[in-house]
Each structure stands twice: as structure tokens, then as C-alpha cells.
Design a protein around this motif. Structure first.
Motif, mmCIF file in Angstrom:
data_model
loop_
_atom_site.group_PDB
_atom_site.id
_atom_site.type_symbol
_atom_site.label_atom_id
_atom_site.label_comp_id
_atom_site.label_asym_id
_atom_site.label_seq_id
_atom_site.Cartn_x
_atom_site.Cartn_y
_atom_site.Cartn_z
ATOM 1 N N LEU A 46 1.107 -31.276 38.944
ATOM 2 C CA LEU A 46 1.758 -32.064 39.991
ATOM 3 C C LEU A 46 1.564 -33.530 39.642
ATOM 4 O O LEU A 46 0.444 -33.946 39.336
ATOM 5 N N VAL A 47 2.635 -34.300 39.636
ATOM 6 C CA VAL A 47 2.505 -35.740 39.415
ATOM 7 C C VAL A 47 3.069 -36.458 40.634
ATOM 8 O O VAL A 47 4.137 -36.110 41.134
ATOM 9 N N TYR A 48 2.302 -37.405 41.119
ATOM 10 C CA TYR A 48 2.724 -38.227 42.242
ATOM 11 C C TYR A 48 3.219 -39.553 41.685
ATOM 12 O O TYR A 48 2.553 -40.173 40.853
ATOM 13 N N VAL A 49 4.388 -39.980 42.149
ATOM 14 C CA VAL A 49 5.062 -41.140 41.564
ATOM 15 C C VAL A 49 5.502 -42.128 42.636
ATOM 16 O O VAL A 49 5.522 -41.808 43.822
ATOM 17 N N GLN A 50 5.850 -43.320 42.174
ATOM 18 C CA GLN A 50 6.512 -44.312 43.014
ATOM 19 C C GLN A 50 7.614 -44.940 42.176
ATOM 20 O O GLN A 50 7.519 -44.940 40.942
ATOM 21 N N PRO A 51 8.668 -45.446 42.806
ATOM 22 C CA PRO A 51 9.748 -46.062 42.029
ATOM 23 C C PRO A 51 9.225 -47.228 41.193
ATOM 24 O O PRO A 51 8.407 -48.025 41.653
ATOM 25 N N ALA A 52 9.684 -47.307 39.951
ATOM 26 C CA ALA A 52 9.296 -48.398 39.060
ATOM 27 C C ALA A 52 10.074 -49.649 39.454
ATOM 28 O O ALA A 52 11.169 -49.554 40.010
ATOM 29 N N PRO A 53 9.516 -50.828 39.183
ATOM 30 C CA PRO A 53 10.231 -52.063 39.514
ATOM 31 C C PRO A 53 11.584 -52.125 38.808
ATOM 32 O O PRO A 53 11.738 -51.631 37.697
ATOM 33 N N ALA A 54 12.542 -52.758 39.454
ATOM 34 C CA ALA A 54 13.899 -52.840 38.901
ATOM 35 C C ALA A 54 13.954 -53.704 37.642
ATOM 36 O O ALA A 54 14.754 -53.464 36.751
ATOM 37 N N ASN A 55 13.108 -54.710 37.548
ATOM 38 C CA ASN A 55 13.122 -55.605 36.392
ATOM 39 C C ASN A 55 12.169 -55.153 35.288
ATOM 40 O O ASN A 55 11.676 -55.961 34.524
ATOM 41 N N LEU A 56 11.933 -53.869 35.215
ATOM 42 C CA LEU A 56 10.984 -53.314 34.262
ATOM 43 C C LEU A 56 11.487 -53.467 32.833
ATOM 44 O O LEU A 56 12.541 -52.970 32.481
ATOM 45 N N GLU A 57 10.743 -54.216 32.040
ATOM 46 C CA GLU A 57 11.032 -54.328 30.618
ATOM 47 C C GLU A 57 10.044 -53.406 29.926
ATOM 48 O O GLU A 57 8.845 -53.551 30.087
ATOM 49 N N ARG A 58 10.548 -52.453 29.154
ATOM 50 C CA ARG A 58 9.627 -51.524 28.513
ATOM 51 C C ARG A 58 10.138 -51.119 27.146
ATOM 52 O O ARG A 58 11.329 -51.159 26.873
ATOM 53 N N SER A 59 9.198 -50.706 26.309
ATOM 54 C CA SER A 59 9.493 -50.261 24.952
ATOM 55 C C SER A 59 8.526 -49.140 24.604
ATOM 56 O O SER A 59 7.463 -49.014 25.199
ATOM 57 N N ILE A 60 8.905 -48.351 23.598
ATOM 58 C CA ILE A 60 7.984 -47.316 23.113
ATOM 59 C C ILE A 60 7.296 -47.844 21.862
ATOM 60 O O ILE A 60 7.952 -48.288 20.925
ATOM 61 N N ILE A 61 5.958 -47.791 21.885
ATOM 62 C CA ILE A 61 5.164 -48.191 20.731
ATOM 63 C C ILE A 61 4.172 -47.076 20.453
ATOM 64 O O ILE A 61 3.397 -46.702 21.333
ATOM 65 N N ASP A 62 4.196 -46.542 19.260
ATOM 66 C CA ASP A 62 3.300 -45.453 18.858
ATOM 67 C C ASP A 62 3.356 -44.277 19.831
ATOM 68 O O ASP A 62 2.331 -43.683 20.176
#
Length: 118
Positions: free
Chosen positions: A63-79
């Protein structure tokens, strides 16, 4: 330990509701992001459910509990993991939770402290 597809239920805390039932091939960690039906959520908490079979306990569901991520979320995948912020900036923390040391709330765009990684 090899991880096969694990049944995972994605829930919100407030209001308490089920968003989706998924099969994940990765182990969700608090601070990671998960996409459900076109929306991005931040994982806050993970709980395991076990089932006793043939004399031992086996992982039955997550079970994972979540909340909405911010709209201006800048993200990248590293390793193989998500990091937030502009990874080309010298001050980026390379973290799933903290953007950077000098401007943790962001955004990275037009930040006066932004410096390129050499």
C-alpha cells in the motif's frame, strides 16, 4: 533479491480513497514519484501486507499513500531514480525530496543562484 510484479494499491490520505491497483516491477519508496492516470503523485508512506503460506510469510501486497505532486515539478531520472530540479545546476541536491541548498522551493528557472555544472 529479484523483484517481480508486486500488487500495489495507491491511496490518498485526505480524503482517504483508492486511486489505483497496479502491478509494479520496482519497490516504491517515500519521496519517489508515481504516475497514475496521467497525474503525478509523491509517495509519502509505504506499507507491506504479508500472507502466511506454506510455513512462511510472503509479501502479498504493498500500500502506498500519496499526495499530488506540485504542478511546477522539474524532475529527471539519474541512475534509475527521480531527482527534482535542474540537474545541470551546480547546487542541485540530486534528491527526490530536496531540490537544492540555496533555493529548495524552486523553481530553478530564472533562479539567481543557478550555476552550470562544469
Amino acid at each position: 533479491m529479484e523483484i517481480s510484479a508486486i500488487p500495489t494499491e495507491v491511496l490518498t490520505l485526505n480524503p482517504d480513497r483508492l486511486l489505483a491497483k497496479l502491478y509494479l516491477d520496482w519497490m516504491p519508496q517515500p519521496g519517489n514519484y508515481i504516475d497514475v492516470e496521467g497525474n503525478t503523485y509523491t509517495i509519502l508512506e509505504r506499507r507491506h501486507r504479508y500472507q502466511f503460506r506454506r510455513g512462511k510469510y510472503n509479501l502479498f501486497r504493498i500500500l502506498v499513500y500519496v499526495q499530488p505532486a506540485p504542478a511546477n515539478l522539474e524532475r529527471s531520472i539519474i541512475d534509475g531514480r527521480w531527482v527534482i530540479g535542474d540537474v545541470k545546476c551546480l547546487y542541485n541536491a540530486h534528491s527526490e525530496i530536496l531540490r537544492c541548498a540555496v533555493n529548495p522551493d524552486g523553481p530553478c528557472r530564472d533562479c539567481r543562484f543557478w550555476e552550470s555544472v562544469v
